[in-house]
Design a protein around this motif. Structure first.
Motif, mmCIF file in Angstrom:
data_model
loop_
_atom_site.group_PDB
_atom_site.id
_atom_site.type_symbol
_atom_site.label_atom_id
_atom_site.label_comp_id
_atom_site.label_asym_id
_atom_site.label_seq_id
_atom_site.Cartn_x
_atom_site.Cartn_y
_atom_site.Cartn_z
ATOM 1 N N UNK A 66 15.383 52.096 -18.302
ATOM 2 C CA UNK A 66 14.223 51.676 -19.093
ATOM 3 C C UNK A 66 13.392 52.885 -19.498
ATOM 4 N N UNK A 67 12.715 52.774 -20.630
ATOM 5 C CA UNK A 67 11.858 53.871 -21.089
ATOM 6 C C UNK A 67 10.484 53.764 -20.425
ATOM 7 N N UNK A 68 9.613 54.707 -20.732
ATOM 8 C CA UNK A 68 8.343 54.796 -20.026
ATOM 9 C C UNK A 68 7.205 55.056 -21.002
ATOM 10 N N UNK A 69 5.996 55.040 -20.447
ATOM 11 C CA UNK A 69 4.782 55.382 -21.184
ATOM 12 C C UNK A 69 4.080 56.501 -20.404
ATOM 13 N N UNK A 70 4.599 57.732 -20.436
ATOM 14 C CA UNK A 70 4.066 58.808 -19.594
ATOM 15 C C UNK A 70 2.567 58.994 -19.779
ATOM 16 N N UNK A 71 1.875 59.069 -18.657
ATOM 17 C CA UNK A 71 0.436 59.262 -18.696
ATOM 18 C C UNK A 71 -0.368 57.997 -18.907
ATOM 19 N N UNK A 72 0.303 56.884 -19.195
ATOM 20 C CA UNK A 72 -0.380 55.601 -19.404
ATOM 21 C C UNK A 72 0.068 54.658 -18.298
ATOM 22 N N UNK A 73 -0.845 54.354 -17.387
ATOM 23 C CA UNK A 73 -0.513 53.551 -16.221
ATOM 24 C C UNK A 73 -1.522 52.409 -16.103
ATOM 25 N N UNK A 74 -1.066 51.217 -16.438
ATOM 26 C CA UNK A 74 -1.954 50.051 -16.467
ATOM 27 C C UNK A 74 -1.133 48.823 -16.119
ATOM 28 N N UNK A 75 -1.558 48.080 -15.117
ATOM 29 C CA UNK A 75 -0.810 46.907 -14.694
ATOM 30 C C UNK A 75 -0.650 45.904 -15.830
ATOM 31 N N UNK A 76 -1.606 45.861 -16.754
ATOM 32 C CA UNK A 76 -1.498 44.911 -17.870
ATOM 33 C C UNK A 76 -0.251 45.174 -18.699
ATOM 34 N N UNK A 77 0.144 46.440 -18.814
ATOM 35 C CA UNK A 77 1.349 46.771 -19.572
ATOM 36 C C UNK A 77 2.601 46.233 -18.882
ATOM 37 N N UNK A 78 2.624 46.308 -17.552
ATOM 38 C CA UNK A 78 3.794 45.791 -16.833
ATOM 39 C C UNK A 78 3.818 44.262 -16.841
ATOM 40 N N UNK A 79 2.660 43.650 -16.890
ATOM 41 C CA UNK A 79 2.633 42.190 -17.077
ATOM 42 C C UNK A 79 3.207 41.840 -18.444
ATOM 43 N N UNK A 80 2.854 42.616 -19.461
ATOM 44 C CA UNK A 80 3.430 42.399 -20.794
ATOM 45 C C UNK A 80 4.948 42.565 -20.767
ATOM 46 N N UNK A 81 5.439 43.527 -19.970
ATOM 47 C CA UNK A 81 6.890 43.714 -19.849
ATOM 48 C C UNK A 81 7.546 42.454 -19.292
ATOM 49 N N UNK A 82 6.963 41.905 -18.239
ATOM 50 C CA UNK A 82 7.512 40.679 -17.654
ATOM 51 C C UNK A 82 7.450 39.516 -18.635
ATOM 52 N N UNK A 83 6.357 39.441 -19.383
ATOM 53 C CA UNK A 83 6.236 38.381 -20.381
ATOM 54 C C UNK A 83 7.326 38.499 -21.443
ATOM 55 N N UNK A 84 7.631 39.736 -21.832
ATOM 56 C CA UNK A 84 8.685 39.951 -22.824
ATOM 57 C C UNK A 84 10.044 39.528 -22.286
ATOM 58 N N UNK A 85 10.319 39.866 -21.038
ATOM 59 C CA UNK A 85 11.582 39.457 -20.426
ATOM 60 C C UNK A 85 11.686 37.936 -20.366
ATOM 61 N N UNK A 86 10.631 37.296 -19.876
ATOM 62 C CA UNK A 86 10.651 35.844 -19.759
ATOM 63 C C UNK A 86 10.795 35.179 -21.127
ATOM 64 N N UNK A 87 10.172 35.768 -22.138
ATOM 65 C CA UNK A 87 10.261 35.214 -23.475
ATOM 66 C C UNK A 87 11.672 35.263 -24.032
ATOM 67 N N UNK A 88 12.380 36.341 -23.756
ATOM 68 C CA UNK A 88 13.760 36.475 -24.219
ATOM 69 C C UNK A 88 14.678 35.515 -23.475
ATOM 70 N N UNK A 89 14.419 35.349 -22.177
ATOM 71 C CA UNK A 89 15.248 34.456 -21.362
ATOM 72 C C UNK A 89 15.075 33.013 -21.802
ATOM 73 N N UNK A 90 13.824 32.607 -21.990
ATOM 74 C CA UNK A 90 13.520 31.233 -22.384
ATOM 75 C C UNK A 90 13.620 30.266 -21.218
ATOM 76 N N UNK A 91 12.999 29.126 -21.349
ATOM 77 C CA UNK A 91 13.039 28.109 -20.310
ATOM 78 C C UNK A 91 12.198 28.472 -19.104
ATOM 79 N N UNK A 92 12.469 27.779 -17.985
ATOM 80 C CA UNK A 92 11.708 28.012 -16.773
ATOM 81 C C UNK A 92 12.198 29.265 -16.041
ATOM 82 N N UNK A 93 11.252 30.026 -15.524
ATOM 83 C CA UNK A 93 11.587 31.237 -14.779
ATOM 84 C C UNK A 93 10.714 31.310 -13.525
#
Length: 276
Positions: A66-93
């Motif tokens: 996976x790629x990174x955001x060097x120097x940018x560290x914010x839990x909200x960004x990792x929540x967005x990552x999980x949201x993106x994964x769940x969105x691609x998967x679809x259905x219940x997770x």
């Protein structure tokens, strides 16, 4: 390997292990973890084979493929990552978080941004809720960020293990002579993401119910009887402030878990959530 690109342009690599039943669980690793870490691979396979779950085992940003955001560290960004994964998967997770990954899973559940989320398993989130055992130094964040910016990876590993995780110095020193050292160096810069998740909850202060009131999905918190007092106390503390949680402490389990012990209660819990 499959990939998904988030709205912010982060490319997340993941493996999909198909189970025979219904329901998909996303594994969320902790500090120094990555999707090819042997115990993550074993956990994914056992959840699929023994409990029929489809498992998404992904590299959090800055790890593995996976790629990174060097120097940018914010839990909200990792929540967005999980949201993106769940969105691609679809259905219940569901989310299965390990260590700081458990902290991320719980914060993601409370955000309301992960589509289709029905449950969380949190294995030993490392909250520090008093001053009886270990509290990281107040200046950990700027020190860690400076070491990462200077690409002093060996120092990052030793510093985060001892000052961020409370590992005895002698054990952290021994890591240099183990086969896993090269992987620790590879994932060292991503520890800043782990601190962005956990830092505010590792100050030796009690957890506050209001901060976790939006985690409304059923949650299983797991700890090991062989783990240190800090982690066992953390598991009880987070269970007490979550709206819908129960805690299981498993005999013979430690923070470096026997996957054969860890998987069954988690798998049974997840099967029940997807059966509703």
């Amino acid at each position: 390997m499959q990939t998904v690109t988030t709205a912010a342009g982060i490319e997340l690599a993941f493996d999909r292990i198909e189970g025979a039943g219904s329901g998909t669980v996303i594994l969320v690793g902790g500090a120094f973890s990555y999707r090819a870490f042997p115990k993550m691979v074993e956990l994914a396979r056992k959840l699929a084979d023994d409990h029929g779950l489809t498992v998404i085992n992904y590299d959090r940003r800055g790890r593995g493929d996976s790629t990174d955001s060097p120097g940018v560290y914010d839990v909200e960004n990792e929540i967005d990552d999980l949201a993106a994964l769940a969105g691609v998967i679809g259905g219940e997770v569901a989310l299965f978080g390990w260590s700081s990954g458990a902290g991320l899973a719980l914060l993601a559940a409370g955000s309301g941004r992960v589509p289709g989320l029905v449950a969380v398993v949190a294995f030993e989130p490392p909250f520090v809720v008093d001053h009886e055992n270990f509290v990281p130094p107040a200046d950990l964040e700027p020190t860690l960020h400076a070491l990462i910016a200077a690409d002093r990876r060996a120092e990052v590993v030793r510093y985060y293990m001892t000052r961020g995780m409370g590992m005895p110095r002698i054990l952290a020193g021994i890591m240099r002579f183990t086969p896993m050292w090269k992987n620790l160096l590879a994932t060292a810069p991503a520890t800043a993401h782990d601190w962005a998740i956990m830092g505010r909850f590792m100050r030796g202060e009690p957890l506050v119910s209001a901060q976790w009131s939006e985690v409304r999905v059923p949650t299983l918190v797991i700890s090991g009887a062989k783990s240190g007092a800090l982690l066992r106390k953390a598991a009880r503390a987070i269970t007490a402030v979550l709206p819908d949680a129960r805690h299981e402490e498993l005999p013979k389990l430690s923070h470096n878990p026997d996957i054969g012990i860890l998987t069954p209660p988690a798998g049974v819990f997840l099967e029940k959530q997807f059966a509703h």
